[in-house]
Design a protein around this motif. Sequence first.
Motif, PDB file in Angstrom:
ATOM      1  N   GLU A  67      -7.378  12.140  -0.270  1.00 16.13           N
ATOM      2  CA  GLU A  67      -7.153  12.068   1.174  1.00 16.13           C
ATOM      3  C   GLU A  67      -8.412  12.385   1.981  1.00 16.13           C
ATOM      4  OE1 GLU A  67      -4.967  11.047   3.126  1.00 16.13           O
ATOM      5  OE2 GLU A  67      -3.054  10.938   2.093  1.00 16.13           O
ATOM      6  N   ILE A  68      -9.402  12.995   1.339  1.00 14.88           N
ATOM      7  CA  ILE A  68     -10.632  13.335   2.070  1.00 14.88           C
ATOM      8  C   ILE A  68     -11.458  12.087   2.387  1.00 14.88           C
ATOM      9  CG2 ILE A  68     -10.778  15.662   1.091  1.00 14.88           C
ATOM     10  CD1 ILE A  68     -12.868  14.620  -0.878  1.00 14.88           C
ATOM     11  N   PHE A  69     -11.193  10.989   1.679  1.00 14.14           N
ATOM     12  CA  PHE A  69     -11.929   9.751   1.932  1.00 14.14           C
ATOM     13  C   PHE A  69     -11.219   8.944   3.015  1.00 14.14           C
ATOM     14  CE2 PHE A  69     -12.798  10.835  -2.531  1.00 14.14           C
ATOM     15  CZ  PHE A  69     -14.174  10.914  -2.480  1.00 14.14           C
ATOM     16  N   PRO A  70     -11.898   8.618   4.117  1.00 14.76           N
ATOM     17  CA  PRO A  70     -11.261   7.915   5.240  1.00 14.76           C
ATOM     18  C   PRO A  70     -10.719   6.533   4.885  1.00 14.76           C
ATOM     19  CG  PRO A  70     -13.664   7.983   5.491  1.00 14.76           C
ATOM     20  CD  PRO A  70     -13.321   8.907   4.365  1.00 14.76           C
ATOM     21  N   GLU A  71     -11.309   5.876   3.877  1.00 14.29           N
ATOM     22  CA  GLU A  71     -10.882   4.524   3.509  1.00 14.29           C
ATOM     23  C   GLU A  71      -9.699   4.531   2.545  1.00 14.29           C
ATOM     24  OE1 GLU A  71     -13.859   5.757   2.744  1.00 14.29           O
ATOM     25  OE2 GLU A  71     -15.250   4.911   4.219  1.00 14.29           O
ATOM     26  N   PHE A  72      -9.287   5.716   2.118  1.00 10.22           N
ATOM     27  CA  PHE A  72      -8.282   5.824   1.057  1.00 10.22           C
ATOM     28  C   PHE A  72      -6.982   5.112   1.412  1.00 10.22           C
ATOM     29  CE2 PHE A  72      -4.522   8.355  -0.307  1.00 10.22           C
ATOM     30  CZ  PHE A  72      -4.503   7.943  -1.637  1.00 10.22           C
ATOM     31  N   ARG A  73      -6.411   5.397   2.568  1.00 10.21           N
ATOM     32  CA  ARG A  73      -5.120   4.830   2.939  1.00 10.21           C
ATOM     33  C   ARG A  73      -5.217   3.321   3.150  1.00 10.21           C
ATOM     34  NH1 ARG A  73      -1.082   7.904   3.527  1.00 10.21           N
ATOM     35  NH2 ARG A  73       0.036   6.354   4.740  1.00 10.21           N
ATOM     36  N   THR A  74      -6.339   2.856   3.647  1.00  9.17           N
ATOM     37  CA  THR A  74      -6.534   1.411   3.818  1.00  9.17           C
ATOM     38  C   THR A  74      -6.552   0.708   2.468  1.00  9.17           C
ATOM     39  OG1 THR A  74      -7.811   1.711   5.859  1.00  9.17           O
ATOM     40  CG2 THR A  74      -8.097  -0.371   4.671  1.00  9.17           C
ATOM     41  N   ILE A  75      -7.269   1.283   1.513  1.00  9.80           N
ATOM     42  CA  ILE A  75      -7.387   0.682   0.186  1.00  9.80           C
ATOM     43  C   ILE A  75      -6.039   0.621  -0.517  1.00  9.80           C
ATOM     44  CG2 ILE A  75      -8.345   1.003  -2.135  1.00  9.80           C
ATOM     45  CD1 ILE A  75     -10.848   2.178  -0.775  1.00  9.80           C
ATOM     46  N   ILE A  76      -5.283   1.732  -0.502  1.00  8.97           N
ATOM     47  CA  ILE A  76      -4.008   1.715  -1.223  1.00  8.97           C
ATOM     48  C   ILE A  76      -2.973   0.839  -0.510  1.00  8.97           C
ATOM     49  CG2 ILE A  76      -4.368   3.995  -2.244  1.00  8.97           C
ATOM     50  CD1 ILE A  76      -2.300   5.085  -0.247  1.00  8.97           C
ATOM     51  N   SER A  77      -3.107   0.696   0.807  1.00 12.41           N
ATOM     52  CA  SER A  77      -2.202  -0.199   1.526  1.00 12.41           C
ATOM     53  C   SER A  77      -2.442  -1.648   1.115  1.00 12.41           C
ATOM     54  CB  SER A  77      -2.387  -0.046   3.040  1.00 12.41           C
ATOM     55  OG  SER A  77      -1.966   1.229   3.484  1.00 12.41           O
ATOM     56  N   ILE A  78      -3.712  -2.017   1.012  1.00 16.39           N
ATOM     57  CA  ILE A  78      -4.057  -3.392   0.607  1.00 16.39           C
ATOM     58  C   ILE A  78      -3.652  -3.639  -0.845  1.00 16.39           C
ATOM     59  CG2 ILE A  78      -5.968  -4.985   0.192  1.00 16.39           C
ATOM     60  CD1 ILE A  78      -7.396  -3.688   2.590  1.00 16.39           C
ATOM     61  N   LEU A  79      -3.971  -2.697  -1.733  1.00 16.42           N
ATOM     62  CA  LEU A  79      -3.610  -2.836  -3.146  1.00 16.42           C
ATOM     63  C   LEU A  79      -2.091  -2.898  -3.317  1.00 16.42           C
ATOM     64  CD1 LEU A  79      -6.090  -0.412  -4.968  1.00 16.42           C
ATOM     65  CD2 LEU A  79      -6.071  -2.911  -5.020  1.00 16.42           C
ATOM     66  N   GLY A  80      -1.398  -2.045  -2.556  1.00 16.38           N
ATOM     67  CA  GLY A  80       0.059  -2.046  -2.624  1.00 16.38           C
ATOM     68  C   GLY A  80       0.642  -3.370  -2.170  1.00 16.38           C
ATOM     69  N   ALA A  81       0.097  -3.927  -1.106  1.00 16.52           N
ATOM     70  CA  ALA A  81       0.581  -5.207  -0.580  1.00 16.52           C
ATOM     71  C   ALA A  81       0.350  -6.333  -1.585  1.00 16.52           C
ATOM     72  CB  ALA A  81      -0.114  -5.530   0.738  1.00 16.52           C
ATOM     73  N   ILE A  82      -0.855  -6.385  -2.141  1.00 19.82           N
ATOM     74  CA  ILE A  82      -1.170  -7.423  -3.126  1.00 19.82           C
ATOM     75  C   ILE A  82      -0.238  -7.332  -4.331  1.00 19.82           C
ATOM     76  CG2 ILE A  82      -2.916  -8.220  -4.776  1.00 19.82           C
ATOM     77  CD1 ILE A  82      -5.035  -7.385  -2.697  1.00 19.82           C
ATOM     78  N   THR A  83      -0.004  -6.102  -4.794  1.00 17.39           N
ATOM     79  CA  THR A  83       0.866  -5.904  -5.954  1.00 17.39           C
ATOM     80  C   THR A  83       2.302  -6.302  -5.640  1.00 17.39           C
ATOM     81  OG1 THR A  83      -0.545  -4.034  -6.593  1.00 17.39           O
ATOM     82  CG2 THR A  83       1.565  -4.262  -7.735  1.00 17.39           C
ATOM     83  N   LEU A  84       2.765  -6.019  -4.440  1.00 15.15           N
ATOM     84  CA  LEU A  84       4.110  -6.431  -4.037  1.00 15.15           C
ATOM     85  C   LEU A  84       4.251  -7.946  -4.088  1.00 15.15           C
ATOM     86  CD1 LEU A  84       4.831  -4.054  -1.015  1.00 15.15           C
ATOM     87  CD2 LEU A  84       6.080  -4.116  -3.178  1.00 15.15           C
ATOM     88  N   PHE A  85       3.237  -8.656  -3.589  1.00 23.04           N
ATOM     89  CA  PHE A  85       3.269 -10.123  -3.622  1.00 23.04           C
ATOM     90  C   PHE A  85       3.296 -10.637  -5.068  1.00 23.04           C
ATOM     91  CE2 PHE A  85       0.748  -9.891   0.582  1.00 23.04           C
ATOM     92  CZ  PHE A  85       1.931  -9.812   1.306  1.00 23.04           C
ATOM     93  N   ILE A  86       2.469 -10.034  -5.922  1.00 24.40           N
ATOM     94  CA  ILE A  86       2.398 -10.461  -7.327  1.00 24.40           C
ATOM     95  C   ILE A  86       3.717 -10.197  -8.045  1.00 24.40           C
ATOM     96  CG2 ILE A  86       1.316 -10.003  -9.560  1.00 24.40           C
ATOM     97  CD1 ILE A  86      -1.289  -9.438  -8.025  1.00 24.40           C
ATOM     98  N   PHE A  87       4.284  -9.014  -7.823  1.00 21.60           N
ATOM     99  CA  PHE A  87       5.549  -8.674  -8.461  1.00 21.60           C
ATOM    100  C   PHE A  87       6.669  -9.596  -7.992  1.00 21.60           C
ATOM    101  CE2 PHE A  87       5.785  -4.703 -11.033  1.00 21.60           C
ATOM    102  CZ  PHE A  87       4.417  -4.502 -11.164  1.00 21.60           C
ATOM    103  N   ALA A  88       6.644  -9.966  -6.730  1.00 19.78           N
ATOM    104  CA  ALA A  88       7.668 -10.883  -6.213  1.00 19.78           C
ATOM    105  C   ALA A  88       7.599 -12.223  -6.937  1.00 19.78           C
ATOM    106  CB  ALA A  88       7.473 -11.078  -4.712  1.00 19.78           C
ATOM    107  N   ILE A  89       6.394 -12.736  -7.114  1.00 17.48           N
ATOM    108  CA  ILE A  89       6.211 -14.013  -7.808  1.00 17.48           C
ATOM    109  C   ILE A  89       6.653 -13.905  -9.262  1.00 17.48           C
ATOM    110  CG2 ILE A  89       4.485 -15.671  -8.625  1.00 17.48           C
ATOM    111  CD1 ILE A  89       2.862 -14.996  -6.076  1.00 17.48           C
ATOM    112  N   ILE A  90       6.247 -12.820  -9.927  1.00 19.28           N
ATOM    113  CA  ILE A  90       6.603 -12.627 -11.341  1.00 19.28           C
ATOM    114  C   ILE A  90       8.107 -12.540 -11.519  1.00 19.28           C
ATOM    115  CG2 ILE A  90       6.505 -10.989 -13.266  1.00 19.28           C
ATOM    116  CD1 ILE A  90       3.640 -10.328 -12.399  1.00 19.28           C
TER     117      ILE A  90
END
Length: 206
Positions: A67-90
């Motif tokens: 949480e000390i890294f300012p980009e942390f929440r942005t990165i996990i939000s993007i990764l989470g979104a991409i993974t959601l799309f991939i899982f939906a397709i699978i």
Amino acid sequence: MEQFLEFAVLVIAISASGVMAPGPLFAANISYGLRDGARSGIKMAFGHSIVEFPLIILLGIGVFSLEIFPEFRTIISILGAITLFIFAIIQIKTVFSRKEISEIKPKQGPLITGILLSALNPFFIIWWLTIGFKLISDAMLIWAFAGIIILFGLHIWMDFTWLGIISFLASKSSKILSNKNYKVLMVSLSLVLVYFGIVFLTDVTY
């Protein structure tokens, strides 16, 4: 209370797709259910939770550290979104690519099988390292470390309920994946994943 309800809806909607998706745990659960009914599903859910709870704790510690890294929440939000799309397709592809569940006959009991098929399932690990990591982060942002327990409680009851129901239904019929209603359910849940993937990306813009 309103914040809790909103988070509960988010966790339950996203978790449902992972819990109900066809896979090794699902297949083994049907195999046991054919013989032992609902109780085998409950035992398998216990085995699953033995792996899942420590994993959530470890990821929670990771969230606290990052949480000390300012980009942390942005990165996990993007990764989470991409993974959601991939899982939906699978999930959509998996549901329509096979008529019946593959027959799996593990030598271990349902409890041990639940542990092994969870710990050795790459999709399970990836789900928690991406989508789950985002949910853990959101929970801890609201309730600190208590958020881990809240998230686990909102998620784990679905494993017990679903695996118990499937093992019970398997004792009546093994052709669960060929059921039209199941396919409609999984497609609907996949569309829910796409929706929340868009929500995750929208959060990034704020």
